[in-house]
Design an enzyme around this catalytic site. Structure first.
Site, PDB file in Angstrom:
ATOM      1  N   ASP A 245       0.835  -1.202   0.000  1.00  0.00           N
ATOM      2  CA  ASP A 245       0.000   0.000   0.000  1.00  0.00           C
ATOM      3  C   ASP A 245       0.870   1.254   0.000  1.00  0.00           C
ATOM      4  O   ASP A 245       2.058   1.203   0.299  1.00  0.00           O
ATOM      5  CB  ASP A 245      -0.904   0.011   1.241  1.00  0.00           C
ATOM      6  CG  ASP A 245      -0.109   0.000   2.539  1.00  0.00           C
ATOM      7  OD1 ASP A 245       0.757  -0.876   2.699  1.00  0.00           O
ATOM      8  OD2 ASP A 245      -0.329   0.895   3.380  1.00  0.00           O
TER       9      ASP A 245
ATOM     10  N   GLU B 133      -0.043  -1.036   5.705  1.00  0.00           N
ATOM     11  CA  GLU B 133       0.947  -0.585   6.682  1.00  0.00           C
ATOM     12  C   GLU B 133       0.756   0.886   7.002  1.00  0.00           C
ATOM     13  O   GLU B 133       0.912   1.322   8.141  1.00  0.00           O
ATOM     14  CB  GLU B 133       2.360  -0.823   6.123  1.00  0.00           C
ATOM     15  CG  GLU B 133       3.488  -0.587   7.124  1.00  0.00           C
ATOM     16  CD  GLU B 133       4.069   0.825   7.068  1.00  0.00           C
ATOM     17  OE1 GLU B 133       4.960   1.099   7.897  1.00  0.00           O
ATOM     18  OE2 GLU B 133       3.660   1.645   6.242  1.00  0.00           O
TER      19      GLU B 133
END
Ligand SMILES: [Zn+2]
Length: 432
Positions: A79, A197
């Site tokens: 991400d 994250e």
């Protein structure tokens, strides 16, 4: 065959922005899309067990060539930060960068200023990859993903032969690892690509048993040679101040205004010596970062941060003393302080597997750099993984100015990062 640059440019074009306000996991469909691409590429490289689990997490194993060596894990996150858009990333490759400020072509108001960017001047003459100024680059952490994928290709003997990133020519008489990289003796290496994250959920769905490694390395750091082996320990205090509301026309002697008490509370916190804006290096701090409410009730959210976990209790005690001093003056008020654990300094957990940092430092030296140990004034996925039982220091991959449209990556630093992983694989291959 793919080069490191091919991979990096391909991954940053997949929009994988994490979304804060959602219960979905992963929080955005692009992460699943990138995961599918990575699984297909891992399989093509010969990683037979590559797959994506029901949470979108990608795993696969580079099989050992050295029997009996322990399993390690290489980890990066798919991400990108929600702080800026990463839709339609148009990466710009500046080969042999001239060392001057970079005006971004899609938005000339955005300029990467060399003087304001730590360490950038040292990168003159190298290949810099920027955005066009309208998006993030997403080198955080697709630089990590591309570095790991390239290291896998090298270990599996499927690296692009023309790639300049292969190992340096060996001293006379030693094996030329450039032509026989797949012969490197290494233990099993678990590849892990995580989701979300950037919104603090990178570890939520990770099964450490499934990883099964003695230690892990996140590839999620900045300038090459840096080795993050210490993070803050962190708690969150939620301070609830309850006053007494009444029509202001009838308030004489009755109203207790929680907003006013919150102001007093903040002014009595020792910000001159314990705040992020007044401390540095090894000092901890108390950081009020959210205030919400009204006359009846105000909630303050305060971050407690210190490299010594024991100091967090002292920081909470400071908040309680401030509360007590206010309650003495305003007996009808109520102040409740709830402290929640967030994460702990990874140092202690790393001491349980000293090889994790020692061999990483050795790998960095082997590519000709002196390791720079860093204490992060924040947390990483590695702090939570280390605490949960997988000691996980963080390695640099050559990303800079992340979470900003001024983000950039340095190709040569990423290439050095691949070399460090190759050295690390060999060093662990000798362990039992
Ligand atoms: Zn990151």
């Amino acid at each position: 065959m793919d080069t490191l640059l091919d991979r990096f440019l391909r991954y940053v074009k997949v929009e994988t922005t994490a979304v804060e306000q959602t219960d979905r996991y992963p929080s955005s469909p692009g992460q699943l899309e990138l995961g599918k691409i990575l699984v297909a590429e891992l399989k093509a490289l010969g990683i037979k067990d590559a797959g994506v689990d029901e949470h979108g997490i990608v795993m696969g194993t580079v099989p050992a060539t050295a029997p009996g060596a322990p399993m390690i894990a290489w980890i990066s996150h798919m991400d990108t930060s929600p702080e800026f858009t990463a839709k339609n990333v148009k990466p710009v490759v500046h080969r042999n960068w001239n060392g001057k400020d970079i005006v971004l072509s899609g938005d000339p108001s955005k300029v990467i200023c060399v003087a304001e960017t730590k360490g950038m001047a040292d990168l003159a003459g190298k290949t810099i990859i920027t955005t066009d100024g309208t998006t993030l680059l997403g080198a955080d952490d697709k630089a990590g993903v591309a570095v790991i994928m390239t290291a896998v290709a090298e270990l599996m003997g499927k690296a692009a032969p023309q790639a300049p990133l292969t190992l340096p020519s060996p001293p006379r008489g030693e094996r030329d690892l450039r032509t026989e990289a797949h012969l490197i003796a290494h233990g099993p290496i678990r590849i892990v690509f995580t989701c979300d994250e950037e919104v603090g959920r990178g570890v939520d769905k990770l099964d450490l048993k499934k990883i099964g490694a003695v230690c892990g390395y996140t590839l999620d750091g900045e300038s090459i040679g840096e080795l993050d082996n210490e993070t803050f320990s962190a708690d969150l205090a939620v301070v609830t101040i309850t006053g007494r509301n009444i029509h202001p026309g009838l308030a004489t002697g009755k109203m207790v205004n929680a907003i006013r008490l919150a102001g007093v509370f903040l002014s009595r916190m020792p910000w001159q010596r314990l705040a992020p804006e007044t401390t540095a290096n090894q000092d901890g701090f108390l950081h009020p970062y959210v205030i919400e409410g009204g006359v009846h009730e105000v909630k303050l959210r305060v971050l407690l941060r210190s490299f010594a976990a024991a100091e967090l209790a002292e920081q909470a005690a400071i908040l309680r003393r401030v509360a007590d001093s206010i309650l003495v003056e305003h007996p009808p008020a109520k102040i409740d302080i709830e402290v929640k654990k967030q994460y702990r300094n990874m140092r202690e957990a790393l001491e349980k597997e000293p090889r994790a940092v020692r061999l990483a430092a050795e790998a960095i030296r082997r590519v000709g750099l002196e390791p720079k140990f860093q204490s992060i004034r924040g947390g990483t996925d590695g702090s939570r993984l280390s605490e949960l039982g997988l000691p996980t220091p963080n390695l640099a991959v050559g990303m800079h100015n992340f979470h900003s449209p001024l983000e950039f990556a340095c190709l040569e630093e990423m290439e050095t990062s691949v070399k460090i992983l190759m050295e690390l694989a060999q060093l662990w291959g000798r362990e039992k």
